[in-house]
Design a protein around this motif. Sequence first.
Motif, mmCIF file in Angstrom:
data_model
loop_
_atom_site.group_PDB
_atom_site.id
_atom_site.type_symbol
_atom_site.label_atom_id
_atom_site.label_comp_id
_atom_site.label_asym_id
_atom_site.label_seq_id
_atom_site.Cartn_x
_atom_site.Cartn_y
_atom_site.Cartn_z
ATOM 1 N N GLN A 138 0.858 -1.187 0.000
ATOM 2 C CA GLN A 138 0.000 0.000 0.000
ATOM 3 C C GLN A 138 0.891 1.234 0.000
ATOM 4 O O GLN A 138 1.747 1.373 0.865
ATOM 5 N N SER A 139 0.642 2.093 -0.952
ATOM 6 C CA SER A 139 1.438 3.321 -1.109
ATOM 7 C C SER A 139 2.923 3.004 -1.195
ATOM 8 O O SER A 139 3.755 3.705 -0.611
ATOM 9 N N GLY A 140 3.228 1.931 -1.870
ATOM 10 C CA GLY A 140 4.623 1.566 -2.085
ATOM 11 C C GLY A 140 5.295 0.909 -0.902
ATOM 12 O O GLY A 140 6.506 0.675 -0.933
ATOM 13 N N LEU A 141 4.548 0.608 0.147
ATOM 14 C CA LEU A 141 5.134 0.003 1.341
ATOM 15 C C LEU A 141 4.423 -1.306 1.661
ATOM 16 O O LEU A 141 3.208 -1.438 1.465
ATOM 17 N N TRP A 142 5.196 -2.251 2.179
ATOM 18 C CA TRP A 142 4.585 -3.499 2.638
ATOM 19 C C TRP A 142 3.738 -3.231 3.876
ATOM 20 O O TRP A 142 4.129 -2.500 4.767
ATOM 21 N N THR A 143 2.574 -3.873 3.910
ATOM 22 C CA THR A 143 1.734 -3.831 5.100
ATOM 23 C C THR A 143 1.214 -5.235 5.375
ATOM 24 O O THR A 143 1.214 -6.103 4.482
ATOM 25 N N LEU A 144 0.814 -5.457 6.604
ATOM 26 C CA LEU A 144 0.216 -6.732 6.996
ATOM 27 C C LEU A 144 -1.220 -6.462 7.406
ATOM 28 O O LEU A 144 -1.464 -5.703 8.361
ATOM 29 N N SER A 145 -2.146 -7.027 6.676
ATOM 30 C CA SER A 145 -3.554 -6.769 6.964
ATOM 31 C C SER A 145 -4.384 -7.978 6.533
ATOM 32 O O SER A 145 -3.896 -8.888 5.841
ATOM 33 N N GLY A 146 -5.679 -7.950 6.913
ATOM 34 C CA GLY A 146 -6.560 -9.061 6.556
ATOM 35 C C GLY A 146 -6.118 -10.331 7.238
ATOM 36 O O GLY A 146 -5.432 -10.317 8.265
ATOM 37 N N THR A 147 -6.514 -11.463 6.673
ATOM 38 C CA THR A 147 -6.163 -12.763 7.253
ATOM 39 C C THR A 147 -5.421 -13.635 6.265
ATOM 40 O O THR A 147 -5.184 -14.807 6.527
ATOM 41 N N GLY A 148 -5.036 -13.081 5.124
ATOM 42 C CA GLY A 148 -4.326 -13.856 4.113
ATOM 43 C C GLY A 148 -4.472 -13.160 2.773
ATOM 44 O O GLY A 148 -5.285 -12.246 2.621
ATOM 45 N N VAL A 149 -3.676 -13.570 1.836
ATOM 46 C CA VAL A 149 -3.759 -12.982 0.488
ATOM 47 C C VAL A 149 -3.599 -14.096 -0.530
ATOM 48 O O VAL A 149 -2.814 -15.027 -0.325
ATOM 49 N N THR A 150 -4.384 -14.034 -1.604
ATOM 50 C CA THR A 150 -4.340 -15.078 -2.631
ATOM 51 C C THR A 150 -3.864 -14.486 -3.947
ATOM 52 O O THR A 150 -4.408 -13.467 -4.402
ATOM 53 N N THR A 151 -2.855 -15.109 -4.533
ATOM 54 C CA THR A 151 -2.290 -14.656 -5.806
ATOM 55 C C THR A 151 -2.197 -15.847 -6.740
ATOM 56 O O THR A 151 -1.454 -16.794 -6.471
ATOM 57 N N ASP A 152 -2.974 -15.816 -7.828
ATOM 58 C CA ASP A 152 -2.949 -16.892 -8.837
ATOM 59 C C ASP A 152 -3.126 -18.268 -8.208
ATOM 60 O O ASP A 152 -2.443 -19.225 -8.579
ATOM 61 N N GLY A 153 -4.013 -18.352 -7.242
ATOM 62 C CA GLY A 153 -4.292 -19.639 -6.633
ATOM 63 C C GLY A 153 -3.423 -19.993 -5.451
ATOM 64 O O GLY A 153 -3.645 -21.007 -4.789
ATOM 65 N N PHE A 154 -2.399 -19.181 -5.161
ATOM 66 C CA PHE A 154 -1.537 -19.416 -4.003
ATOM 67 C C PHE A 154 -1.984 -18.507 -2.864
ATOM 68 O O PHE A 154 -1.964 -17.292 -3.002
ATOM 69 N N THR A 155 -2.353 -19.084 -1.730
ATOM 70 C CA THR A 155 -2.829 -18.321 -0.577
ATOM 71 C C THR A 155 -1.751 -18.285 0.489
ATOM 72 O O THR A 155 -1.271 -19.331 0.932
#
Lengths: 474, 144
Positions: A78-95
Amino acid sequence: MHHRSGVLLLDILIGIGVFSIIVGFITSTLLFSLRSVTGSGDRVRAIYITKRGIEAARSVRDDNFANLVPGIYGQRIQSGLWTLSGTGVTTDGFTTQVTISNISTDHMLISAKTTWNFGKTRSGSVVVSTELTNWRKLTPIGNWSSVALDGSFIDAGTPLFNTAVDNDSYLFVGSEVSDGGDGLYVFDISDTTNPTRVATSFSISDVVHDLLLVGNYLYVVQGNNSEVQIYDVTSPTTLSAADIVETVNVSGNSAARSIDILGNTLFVVTTGGGGASEISSFDVTDINNVTAIDTYDDTGEYHWIKTVDNYAYISSGLDASELRIISVINPADLKLASVPGANLADTPDALSIAGYNKYVLLGRLSGAATEEIILYDIQTKPLTTAIGPWFLEAGGTANSVDMDPGETYGFVASDLASKELRVLNIADFAAGSPPEIAFYDTATGEGRGVYYSWRHDRVFLLTNTAVVVIKPGS
Amino acid sequence: MKSCIKVTGKQREGYIFLITILFIGIMAATVLSAYLLLSITALQSSRSVELSTQALSNAYACADRALQSLQDDFTYAGNISVSLTNGTCKIYSLGGVGIKNRSVCTEGVVENVKRKFEIMVKDLLPNITISSWKEVGTITACAL
């Protein structure tokens, strides 16, 4: 002629059978290989995505350790910086999920897990873990613009305390022996409000001029021919002569006054009495076998030494160079630095010196027409000649000086009856403004020595009869 | 009376067919063996990447521990091994003395994979300042 029928058919049947087996083998092997290669590719991709989770946590820590809150998150930019939020992130089927858990104060366990499921034969997970600490934090120091008594040890006699060093739990103090002092004292300072003497049966028969603590080894500068003795202080409460691991004999007789260490080289300065060289270097790589390296013979007394980078800054009795600077870039070739020192008005000796990086603070004998506290700028090594020095009238002899390692505050022990301890603001001093921001008056004698402990953020003021513990704040 | 056995042309064709099939089978087996080796290599490579990534994270973990300990106590000596969640790490004996110009060396280990750091600390106060942080094959900046 005998004819054999059916042979060609048999051959063909056998051939078809063999071919079927071969085709089956080919098919299964191809399928296995395909699955393996595809699975490996999935795993490698998952590993790199998981690494990003770890890097995100490290980036968050670098920004502010307090933002590492225990829980399960997904990494996002976010805004060019890493952040930790939510409970996970999914990219092309990889969670990916990043789990933060607390190990101890300022110490977190970070675990990143990536899972994928592209079908019955194409699923898996990868976990990578690491630990993050808050090593980037500022070392806290109190506000020394006001001071207060924290605790004290007052001796029944007059030991004439001179010098001190500490570790997390113990304070080692050197004293005179001329008026009943024991030479070396050990105090339990796990509670700084109540310094308690331990190893009470131990004493040294000679004055202790200076102390240096490196790990579990205490270097003691004494007023006898065994000028420097090295003690193993692993067990301070049972300290005895049996804990001596090495003795360093410096040239001359009983002339050693102060020591400092740089890497594996010990430097000892002397008064030059009895033919002693004013400064000597020793190799302490093997603590049980200290070997002499070099000496430098000057024309006056050296009183105190402080090494900064590749130079030894010395308070001396030389009338033309009360601040003396020796180059120690090569411990085997001790020599005057390119700027050999600085001359002060009149002749009172410089007795003490302290410094870490940008400044050295010099303390001097009282003089009728001279200032006793001098600050030098050493940002241009060995000595910045374009600016400074700056002077402060002490109203008495500045017996001992010290600074905090961040060079925010200077501390001066003097024989001025109403201000045995003075606290200086170094930035104000270097700006040419009045530097004194606080003082402490004790009835236990004159200020003979001062030691700032960064471990405890306390000043130990050493007087004729007491070890006085001063804390910042009212 | 002589008895003679005559090999007919059809018998020869049967043998040729069989031998041809066997030859094709050998060729296929050779190619498939290569495929198998490649797939096994791919599996091993992905496993190596996974172990190497974890070993690097372990080296980082020890680096963080060492820097924190050094900040808490300038006389911290290092020379310890630490057991982690996945694998181990080691902090070598720290180089230098005092609050300036210190060296910190760490090694992360998972199974037989090792990765190492050499970290040069310029200052410890008022906060730690790093002058270099690099991965190395052999530790030279710290005592082993």
